[in-house]
Design a protein around this motif. Structure first.
Motif, PDB file in Angstrom:
ATOM      1  N   ALA A 135     -10.186   8.376   3.043  1.00  0.00           N
ATOM      2  CA  ALA A 135     -11.156   7.085   2.614  1.00  0.00           C
ATOM      3  C   ALA A 135     -10.716   6.372   1.586  1.00  0.00           C
ATOM      4  CB  ALA A 135     -12.507   7.857   2.365  1.00  0.00           C
ATOM      5  N   MET A 136     -10.394   6.896   0.332  1.00  0.00           N
ATOM      6  CA  MET A 136      -9.962   6.162  -0.613  1.00  0.00           C
ATOM      7  C   MET A 136      -8.745   5.411  -0.245  1.00  0.00           C
ATOM      8  SD  MET A 136     -10.249   8.781  -3.755  1.00  0.00           S
ATOM      9  CE  MET A 136      -9.541   7.975  -5.152  1.00  0.00           C
ATOM     10  N   LYS A 137      -7.724   5.730   0.463  1.00  0.00           N
ATOM     11  CA  LYS A 137      -6.631   4.976   0.977  1.00  0.00           C
ATOM     12  C   LYS A 137      -7.143   3.898   1.698  1.00  0.00           C
ATOM     13  CE  LYS A 137      -2.858   5.025   4.372  1.00  0.00           C
ATOM     14  NZ  LYS A 137      -2.312   5.644   5.577  1.00  0.00           N
ATOM     15  N   LYS A 138      -8.246   3.868   2.661  1.00  0.00           N
ATOM     16  CA  LYS A 138      -8.685   2.534   3.302  1.00  0.00           C
ATOM     17  C   LYS A 138      -9.257   1.820   2.072  1.00  0.00           C
ATOM     18  CE  LYS A 138      -7.359   3.832   7.396  1.00  0.00           C
ATOM     19  NZ  LYS A 138      -6.271   2.929   7.845  1.00  0.00           N
ATOM     20  N   ILE A 139     -10.154   2.336   1.423  1.00  0.00           N
ATOM     21  CA  ILE A 139     -10.782   1.293   0.309  1.00  0.00           C
ATOM     22  C   ILE A 139      -9.746   0.741  -0.431  1.00  0.00           C
ATOM     23  CG2 ILE A 139     -12.418   1.521  -1.724  1.00  0.00           C
ATOM     24  CD1 ILE A 139     -13.671   3.704  -0.455  1.00  0.00           C
ATOM     25  N   ARG A 140      -8.832   1.265  -1.301  1.00  0.00           N
ATOM     26  CA  ARG A 140      -7.823   0.782  -1.762  1.00  0.00           C
ATOM     27  C   ARG A 140      -7.097  -0.402  -1.068  1.00  0.00           C
ATOM     28  NH1 ARG A 140      -4.064   5.248  -3.726  1.00  0.00           N
ATOM     29  NH2 ARG A 140      -2.682   4.619  -1.687  1.00  0.00           N
ATOM     30  N   TYR A 141      -6.895  -0.154   0.124  1.00  0.00           N
ATOM     31  CA  TYR A 141      -6.036  -1.060   0.969  1.00  0.00           C
ATOM     32  C   TYR A 141      -6.705  -2.416   1.109  1.00  0.00           C
ATOM     33  CZ  TYR A 141      -4.188  -3.313   5.257  1.00  0.00           C
ATOM     34  OH  TYR A 141      -3.689  -4.045   5.797  1.00  0.00           O
ATOM     35  N   PHE A 142      -8.167  -2.155   1.420  1.00  0.00           N
ATOM     36  CA  PHE A 142      -8.762  -3.342   1.517  1.00  0.00           C
ATOM     37  C   PHE A 142      -9.298  -4.256   0.395  1.00  0.00           C
ATOM     38  CE2 PHE A 142     -10.145  -1.377   5.475  1.00  0.00           C
ATOM     39  CZ  PHE A 142      -9.787  -2.086   6.344  1.00  0.00           C
ATOM     40  N   TYR A 143      -9.230  -3.354  -0.924  1.00  0.00           N
ATOM     41  CA  TYR A 143      -9.593  -3.913  -2.364  1.00  0.00           C
ATOM     42  C   TYR A 143      -8.242  -4.602  -2.368  1.00  0.00           C
ATOM     43  CZ  TYR A 143     -10.476  -4.201  -7.157  1.00  0.00           C
ATOM     44  OH  TYR A 143     -10.551  -4.618  -8.445  1.00  0.00           O
ATOM     45  N   ASN A 144      -7.064  -3.982  -2.277  1.00  0.00           N
ATOM     46  CA  ASN A 144      -5.956  -4.704  -2.609  1.00  0.00           C
ATOM     47  C   ASN A 144      -5.560  -6.037  -2.001  1.00  0.00           C
ATOM     48  OD1 ASN A 144      -5.558  -2.690  -4.652  1.00  0.00           O
ATOM     49  ND2 ASN A 144      -3.955  -1.579  -3.517  1.00  0.00           N
ATOM     50  N   LYS A 145      -5.916  -5.868  -0.828  1.00  0.00           N
ATOM     51  CA  LYS A 145      -5.680  -6.942   0.216  1.00  0.00           C
ATOM     52  C   LYS A 145      -6.617  -8.295  -0.166  1.00  0.00           C
ATOM     53  CE  LYS A 145      -5.652  -8.229   5.175  1.00  0.00           C
ATOM     54  NZ  LYS A 145      -5.579  -7.657   6.468  1.00  0.00           N
ATOM     55  N   ARG A 146      -7.670  -7.821  -0.578  1.00  0.00           N
ATOM     56  CA  ARG A 146      -8.881  -8.983  -0.846  1.00  0.00           C
ATOM     57  C   ARG A 146      -8.431  -9.609  -2.166  1.00  0.00           C
ATOM     58  NH1 ARG A 146     -15.419  -8.072  -1.691  1.00  0.00           N
ATOM     59  NH2 ARG A 146     -15.786 -10.462  -2.630  1.00  0.00           N
ATOM     60  N   TYR A 147      -8.116  -8.902  -3.082  1.00  0.00           N
ATOM     61  CA  TYR A 147      -7.578  -9.613  -4.299  1.00  0.00           C
ATOM     62  C   TYR A 147      -5.969  -9.741  -4.720  1.00  0.00           C
ATOM     63  CZ  TYR A 147     -12.347  -8.436  -5.683  1.00  0.00           C
ATOM     64  OH  TYR A 147     -13.722  -8.513  -5.724  1.00  0.00           O
ATOM     65  N   ASN A 148      -5.494  -9.744  -3.656  1.00  0.00           N
ATOM     66  CA  ASN A 148      -4.077  -9.962  -3.328  1.00  0.00           C
ATOM     67  C   ASN A 148      -3.103  -9.108  -4.601  1.00  0.00           C
ATOM     68  OD1 ASN A 148      -4.070 -12.140  -1.421  1.00  0.00           O
ATOM     69  ND2 ASN A 148      -4.888 -13.516  -2.998  1.00  0.00           N
ATOM     70  N   ILE A 149      -3.518  -7.648  -4.566  1.00  0.00           N
ATOM     71  CA  ILE A 149      -2.684  -6.886  -5.340  1.00  0.00           C
ATOM     72  C   ILE A 149      -1.622  -6.188  -4.404  1.00  0.00           C
ATOM     73  CG2 ILE A 149      -3.218  -4.603  -6.654  1.00  0.00           C
ATOM     74  CD1 ILE A 149      -5.868  -5.561  -7.390  1.00  0.00           C
ATOM     75  N   PRO A 150      -0.570  -6.035  -4.923  1.00  0.00           N
ATOM     76  CA  PRO A 150       0.569  -5.344  -4.132  1.00  0.00           C
ATOM     77  C   PRO A 150       0.252  -3.803  -4.009  1.00  0.00           C
ATOM     78  CG  PRO A 150       1.344  -6.538  -6.052  1.00  0.00           C
ATOM     79  CD  PRO A 150      -0.010  -6.658  -6.142  1.00  0.00           C
ATOM     80  N   GLN A 151       0.470  -3.417  -2.743  1.00  0.00           N
ATOM     81  CA  GLN A 151       0.462  -1.981  -2.505  1.00  0.00           C
ATOM     82  C   GLN A 151       1.452  -1.148  -3.232  1.00  0.00           C
ATOM     83  OE1 GLN A 151      -2.075  -0.843  -0.609  1.00  0.00           O
ATOM     84  NE2 GLN A 151      -3.134  -3.042  -0.200  1.00  0.00           N
ATOM     85  N   ALA A 152       0.814   0.143  -3.780  1.00  0.00           N
ATOM     86  CA  ALA A 152       1.794   0.916  -4.364  1.00  0.00           C
ATOM     87  C   ALA A 152       2.777   1.492  -3.313  1.00  0.00           C
ATOM     88  CB  ALA A 152       1.087   2.149  -5.088  1.00  0.00           C
ATOM     89  N   ASN A 153       4.139   1.398  -4.190  1.00  0.00           N
ATOM     90  CA  ASN A 153       5.078   2.382  -3.242  1.00  0.00           C
ATOM     91  C   ASN A 153       4.923   3.442  -2.906  1.00  0.00           C
ATOM     92  OD1 ASN A 153       6.378  -0.189  -2.680  1.00  0.00           O
ATOM     93  ND2 ASN A 153       7.317  -0.178  -4.610  1.00  0.00           N
ATOM     94  N   ILE A 154       5.089   4.329  -2.056  1.00  0.00           N
ATOM     95  CA  ILE A 154       4.817   5.763  -1.890  1.00  0.00           C
ATOM     96  C   ILE A 154       6.207   6.165  -1.476  1.00  0.00           C
ATOM     97  CG2 ILE A 154       3.792   7.627  -0.427  1.00  0.00           C
ATOM     98  CD1 ILE A 154       1.764   5.716  -1.729  1.00  0.00           C
ATOM     99  N   SER A 155       6.713   7.081  -2.253  1.00  0.00           N
ATOM    100  CA  SER A 155       8.272   7.618  -2.421  1.00  0.00           C
ATOM    101  C   SER A 155       7.899   8.899  -1.858  1.00  0.00           C
ATOM    102  CB  SER A 155       8.734   7.765  -3.610  1.00  0.00           C
ATOM    103  OG  SER A 155       7.781   8.743  -4.802  1.00  0.00           O
ATOM    104  N   ASN A 156       9.171   9.322  -0.994  1.00  0.00           N
ATOM    105  CA  ASN A 156       9.330  10.903  -0.471  1.00  0.00           C
ATOM    106  C   ASN A 156       9.597  11.588  -1.794  1.00  0.00           C
ATOM    107  OD1 ASN A 156       9.188  10.010   2.061  1.00  0.00           O
ATOM    108  ND2 ASN A 156      11.384   9.375   2.178  1.00  0.00           N
ATOM    109  N   LEU A 157       8.821  12.962  -1.559  1.00  0.00           N
ATOM    110  CA  LEU A 157       9.071  13.947  -2.430  1.00  0.00           C
ATOM    111  C   LEU A 157      10.813  14.481  -2.414  1.00  0.00           C
ATOM    112  CD1 LEU A 157       7.856  15.997  -4.375  1.00  0.00           C
ATOM    113  CD2 LEU A 157       7.485  17.876  -2.506  1.00  0.00           C
ATOM    114  N   VAL A 158      11.296  14.588  -3.969  1.00  0.00           N
ATOM    115  CA  VAL A 158      12.585  15.110  -3.944  1.00  0.00           C
ATOM    116  C   VAL A 158      12.113  16.339  -4.947  1.00  0.00           C
ATOM    117  CG1 VAL A 158      14.723  14.646  -4.882  1.00  0.00           C
ATOM    118  CG2 VAL A 158      13.445  12.950  -3.633  1.00  0.00           C
TER     119      VAL A 158
END
Length: 639
Positions: A417-440
């Motif tokens: 749910a937080m992922k979806k909220i963060r996505y729409f919030y960032n999209k609305r205010y033109n905030i770049p999405q955080a890069n998701i890195s693989n676990l090393v």
């Protein structure tokens, strides 16, 4: 003046094991200067030992790596060492040599301690410490932190090295170093500029000492193909957790029954013979004796759970759990490393909040910290052991396993749910999405854990838990007893007999009025509501406050809880068949609602007051809604 020794190395090379072996219980957690990052600080004889966060390179990508870099570079830093012990993995020695190439620029004495040498020998990897020492110009030793004789050799080398060095600050720098007086940021820049040179140097050293990273397929690799499978890996992990809960519950029950039965009766009867009835008898019985028995009942389940986790960690499986859930973490908006703090959260929420510092972006750190309090921590586990034994004695292990699955499901649901909220919030205010890195992550080889080390580690953790929990429980029970002694009647008169004072106490007034809120959830009784209130401070106090509220009779806690919920069901016009439903509803609320006060303070210190209050508010609302829905739907089938 006491000298400081810093333990440095890549993650999962055995630093913490060596630190615990050297310092024993003579250790504490301290904040790194100017940060909220905690560092383990201990004392070995007359020396101070610092266990710095895992460091791969001075090109730091996380807060923890920056703290380690600053501690090693800044002479004004309180963690600045006189001696560095660099822990190296014998199976992947090039990684540690790469770090050594940077550390040698600091012009500090370094001991190159190679761990997992026993496994290297089994794979015909020859480690000539004299040759390595001569080649890299640093004292070198093979180290097994679980072997006392081997640790003594390291201790002798530490003394020898410290005696040989000039303690006064040295001017200038080592050959090839031009960063002795530069800032940490410049050191990071230097490491980037000299990356290729350092890699070439590592290659040359490997050729000269004849040791290379082991790249053949091993038994561990073959086992990992099965246990790290995206489907079977999850199934195997759940089976392991189920086995841990089943063993912990079935082994704990007989001991808890003996503590809560014969031992309690003996102590209570002896105490009443020694003291006459009155306020002092009530105070001692409600505080000291109840604290003592609460801690006694904690010992069996906590010891068995610590033993289980120590075995899983010692054999090398626990670190692999992170890889099993790496893809799942990315699917719910988190990076692979987020699983590490969440796993820690199933032990204790507070250090898990601190562990979010290993994550790269503040956005991911806040997201991870928000869901950590929903993990079934060890304090909740000890409560559920007693409650499950009281209401579901035949299926206690399965009930706790079900609560564990519910905890995981809530974490996944809220995170998605937080992922979806963060996505729409960032999209609305033109905030770049955080890069998701693989676990090393570096995976240790599978090995047979040493029984003596497991016992020592488990007893140390149990001792720390009991010492911390005991102080909190005693303090809260003293406060509750005081509230019980402050009595108000309808005409404003304060006083009366002991029984009247307790009945009209401020404590009872608060508990009885709060209990009304929980009637729809099936546990609208003041004994349970006051336990929930005390649980705000620490979950360990829940059992103690329940014991305290029933201290006026000689029945066991299990018997008292059964009677309470049966009476609640009868008062609500439902049959006794509703009692298990009310009991599980109560357990659901304890699982989901606000974490302990220490965790809330931890969230506040890391992310601010507003974020911590939102976290508390969401957990309270969610816990109430879920417990009410569960009870109301459940009674439809038994009413």
């Amino acid at each position: 003046m006491s000298k400081t020794i810093a333990l440095v190395g890549n993650p999962n090379v055995g630093k913490s094991t060596l630190f615990n072996t050297l310092t024993g219980q003579n250790q504490k957690q301290v904040n790194a200067p100017g940060t909220t990052v905690t560092v383990a600080k201990g004392y070995w004889r007359d020396k101070t030992v610092i266990d710095l966060p895992g460091l791969i390179s001075f090109i730091h990508n996380s807060i923890d790596e920056k703290v380690a870099s600053e501690a090693l570079m800044d002479k004004k830093n309180s963690l600045y060492p006189d001696l560095i012990i660099l822990l190296a993995d014998a199976m992947h020695i090039s990684r540690s040599l790469y770090l050594y190439a940077q550390l040698k620029q600091l012009n500090k004495p370094i001991i190159f301690a190679i761990s997992m040498a026993d496994i290297a020998r089994k794979r015909n990897i020859i480690l000539d410490t004299d040759l390595i020492s001569k080649t890299i110009s640093a004292p070198t030793i093979l180290i097994d932190s679980r072997d006392k004789k081997n640790v003594r050799l390291l201790e002798d080398l530490i003394y020898k090295t410290l005696n040989e060095i000039d303690i006064s600050p040295k001017k200038g720098s080592a050959k090839g170093s031009d960063i002795e007086d530069e800032s940490v940021s410049d050191l990071s820049l230097w490491a980037k500029k000299n990356f290729e040179n350092n890699v070439k140097w590592v290659g040359q050293i490997e050729k000269r000492i004849g040791v290379f990273d082991y790249d053949k397929i091993t038994l561990s690799d073959k086992v990992d193909k099965v246990l790290l499978n995206k489907f079977f890996g999850v199934v195997f992990f759940l089976l392991v957790i189920l086995l841990v809960f089943q063993l912990s519950t079935h082994l704990s029950f007989p001991i808890i029954d003996y503590i809560d039965g014969p031992i309690r009766n003996l102590v209570n009867s002896s105490f009443k013979k020694l003291f006459s009835e009155g306020i002092w008898q009530s105070f001692v019985q409600s505080t000291l004796i109840e604290t003592f028995f609460t801690l006694l009942e904690f010992i069996p389940p906590m010891f068995f759970i610590f033993i289980s986790l120590a075995v899983l960690e010692g054999c090398g499986y626990l670190s692999r759990v992170a890889l099993v859930f790496d893809k799942l973490m990315q699917a719910i908006g988190l990076e692979g490393k987020s699983i590490l703090p969440i796993i820690i959260g199933f032990g204790c929420n507070l250090p898990a909040i601190k562990a979010t510092r290993v994550l790269k972006t503040s956005e991911i750190r806040k997201h991870t910290a928000f869901i950590i309090p929903y993990s079934l921590c060890s304090a909740r586990f000890s409560i559920f052991i007693v409650l499950a034994h009281a209401f579901f004695p035949e299926n206690a292990g399965l009930i706790i396993f079900l609560l564990y699955l519910i905890s995981v499901f809530i974490i996944l649901l809220i995170s998605f749910a937080m992922k979806k909220i963060r996505y729409f919030y960032n999209k609305r205010y033109n905030i770049p999405q955080a890069n998701i890195s693989n676990l090393v992550i570096h995976l240790p080889v599978y090995q047979m854990p040493k029984f003596a080390f497991i016992l020592k580690s488990s007893f140390a953790k149990l001792q720390n838990f009991l010492w911390g929990a005991g102080r909190v429980i005693l303090g809260v029970l003293i406060c509750l007893t005081f509230l019980q002694s402050v009595s108000f009647t309808s005409d404003g008169v304060v006083g009366g007999s002991l029984e009247q004072r307790e009945h009209n106490s401020l404590y009872n007034i608060i508990a009885n009025n709060t209990a009304l809120i929980f009637i729809p959830a099936g546990f609208g009784d003041w004994h349970l509501s006051q336990a929930i209130i005390s649980g705000f401070l620490a979950k360990e106090v829940v059992l103690g406050s329940l014991e305290n509220s029933y201290s006026d009779n000689n029945k066991s806690l299990s018997s008292n809880l059964q009677t309470t919920l049966e009476k609640t069901a009868a008062d609500s016009s439902y049959s006794n068949k509703a009692t298990p439903i009310a009991a599980f509803s109560f357990m659901l609320f304890l699982l989901i609602y606000i974490p302990c006060l220490a965790t809330v303070i931890g969230i506040k210190s890391e992310f601010g007051l507003k974020y911590s209050l939102v976290s508390v508010g969401v957990s309270l609302v969610l816990a109430y809604i879920i417990s009410v829905l569960f009870y109301q739907i459940g009674i439809l089938f038994v009413g």
